[in-house]
Design a protein around this motif. Structure first.
Motif, PDB file in Angstrom:
ATOM      1  N   ILE A 190       0.829  -1.197   0.000  1.00 33.93           N
ATOM      2  CA  ILE A 190       0.000   0.000   0.000  1.00 33.93           C
ATOM      3  C   ILE A 190       0.868   1.253   0.000  1.00 33.93           C
ATOM      4  O   ILE A 190       0.588   2.216  -0.719  1.00 33.93           O
ATOM      5  N   ALA A 191       1.943   1.252   0.778  1.00 36.97           N
ATOM      6  CA  ALA A 191       2.831   2.412   0.850  1.00 36.97           C
ATOM      7  C   ALA A 191       3.510   2.686  -0.490  1.00 36.97           C
ATOM      8  O   ALA A 191       3.839   3.841  -0.788  1.00 36.97           O
ATOM      9  N   SER A 192       3.676   1.664  -1.309  1.00 38.97           N
ATOM     10  CA  SER A 192       4.294   1.873  -2.620  1.00 38.97           C
ATOM     11  C   SER A 192       3.433   2.767  -3.504  1.00 38.97           C
ATOM     12  O   SER A 192       3.912   3.356  -4.462  1.00 38.97           O
ATOM     13  N   ARG A 193       2.170   2.905  -3.154  1.00 40.67           N
ATOM     14  CA  ARG A 193       1.260   3.774  -3.903  1.00 40.67           C
ATOM     15  C   ARG A 193       1.350   5.222  -3.423  1.00 40.67           C
ATOM     16  O   ARG A 193       0.695   6.099  -3.970  1.00 40.67           O
ATOM     17  N   ASP A 199      -5.669   0.508  -3.384  1.00 42.82           N
ATOM     18  CA  ASP A 199      -5.074  -0.822  -3.256  1.00 42.82           C
ATOM     19  C   ASP A 199      -6.100  -1.915  -3.536  1.00 42.82           C
ATOM     20  O   ASP A 199      -5.806  -2.875  -4.251  1.00 42.82           O
ATOM     21  N   ARG A 200      -7.307  -1.770  -2.976  1.00 38.58           N
ATOM     22  CA  ARG A 200      -8.357  -2.777  -3.233  1.00 38.58           C
ATOM     23  C   ARG A 200      -8.685  -2.860  -4.721  1.00 38.58           C
ATOM     24  O   ARG A 200      -8.833  -3.949  -5.273  1.00 38.58           O
ATOM     25  N   THR A 201      -8.775  -1.708  -5.371  1.00 40.57           N
ATOM     26  CA  THR A 201      -9.094  -1.669  -6.796  1.00 40.57           C
ATOM     27  C   THR A 201      -8.011  -2.358  -7.612  1.00 40.57           C
ATOM     28  O   THR A 201      -8.306  -3.177  -8.493  1.00 40.57           O
ATOM     29  N   VAL A 202      -6.757  -2.060  -7.315  1.00 40.75           N
ATOM     30  CA  VAL A 202      -5.636  -2.674  -8.043  1.00 40.75           C
ATOM     31  C   VAL A 202      -5.602  -4.182  -7.788  1.00 40.75           C
ATOM     32  O   VAL A 202      -5.419  -4.969  -8.719  1.00 40.75           O
ATOM     33  N   MET A 203      -5.802  -4.585  -6.541  1.00 39.49           N
ATOM     34  CA  MET A 203      -5.775  -6.013  -6.207  1.00 39.49           C
ATOM     35  C   MET A 203      -6.926  -6.757  -6.891  1.00 39.49           C
ATOM     36  O   MET A 203      -6.736  -7.865  -7.394  1.00 39.49           O
ATOM     37  N   VAL A 226      -6.598  -9.860  -9.607  1.00 37.88           N
ATOM     38  CA  VAL A 226      -7.305 -11.135  -9.479  1.00 37.88           C
ATOM     39  C   VAL A 226      -8.137 -11.381 -10.724  1.00 37.88           C
ATOM     40  O   VAL A 226      -8.145 -12.489 -11.271  1.00 37.88           O
ATOM     41  N   TRP A 227      -8.825 -10.352 -11.201  1.00 45.23           N
ATOM     42  CA  TRP A 227      -9.645 -10.503 -12.400  1.00 45.23           C
ATOM     43  C   TRP A 227      -8.773 -10.884 -13.597  1.00 45.23           C
ATOM     44  O   TRP A 227      -9.101 -11.774 -14.356  1.00 45.23           O
ATOM     45  N   ARG A 228      -7.621 -10.225 -13.716  1.00 39.86           N
ATOM     46  CA  ARG A 228      -6.707 -10.508 -14.825  1.00 39.86           C
ATOM     47  C   ARG A 228      -6.187 -11.943 -14.744  1.00 39.86           C
ATOM     48  O   ARG A 228      -6.112 -12.647 -15.747  1.00 39.86           O
ATOM     49  N   GLU A 229      -5.837 -12.392 -13.540  1.00 40.63           N
ATOM     50  CA  GLU A 229      -5.359 -13.764 -13.364  1.00 40.63           C
ATOM     51  C   GLU A 229      -6.455 -14.767 -13.717  1.00 40.63           C
ATOM     52  O   GLU A 229      -6.198 -15.766 -14.390  1.00 40.63           O
ATOM     53  N   ASN A 230      -7.660 -14.505 -13.271  1.00 39.45           N
ATOM     54  CA  ASN A 230      -8.770 -15.414 -13.565  1.00 39.45           C
ATOM     55  C   ASN A 230      -9.103 -15.444 -15.054  1.00 39.45           C
ATOM     56  O   ASN A 230      -9.468 -16.478 -15.582  1.00 39.45           O
TER      57      ASN A 230
END
Length: 124
Positions: free
Chosen positions: A45-48, A84-88, A92-96
């Motif tokens: 999160i801090a990386s953002r 962070d939630r949006t990126v995560m 997940v969507w991209r992986e799926n």
């Protein structure tokens, strides 16, 4: 930066957003010694927010012996966590979306042997 973010998180979770420095230190000790999940999450999160400066940006106010998260601090933290939630979720969507669709096994059919009209050996 992740250390500063942890302080924001701790204060946001305290009654009225305030805690003594001692309480903040206790929480930090617990979080950073409880396994890799907390430090990894805070680092991610801090990386953002690479320019995070909780005191310089007035995200935390200081009083004698305690720190208080400011309204700006609460908003800043909320924005970072939402990002962070949006990126995560996107990851997940991209992986799926890249996973091949597994073939479905054929439906299971049961073969029932019906002994209609025959007596059960134990009932004789």
């Amino acid at each position: 930066m992740s250390f500063q973010l942890s302080i924001l998180k701790i204060l946001a979770g305290q009654p009225r957003g305030r805690a003594s420095i001692e309480v903040v230190k206790q929480h930090l000790a617990i979080y950073y010694s409880s396994g890799p999940e907390w430090p990894a999450r805070m680092k991610r999160i801090a990386s953002r927010a690479p320019q995070l400066d909780i005191f310089g940006q007035r995200l935390i106010e200081r009083e004698a012996g305690c720190w208080i998260i400011s309204e700006e601090g609460k908003k800043y933290l909320e924005t970072l966590e939402q990002l962070d939630r949006t990126v995560m979720q996107a990851e997940v969507w991209r992986e799926n979306a890249q996973e091949p669709i597994a073939e479905q096994p054929p439906p299971l059919t049961l073969q029932l042997g019906m002994n209609v009209g025959k007596k059960c050996p134990a009932s004789d």
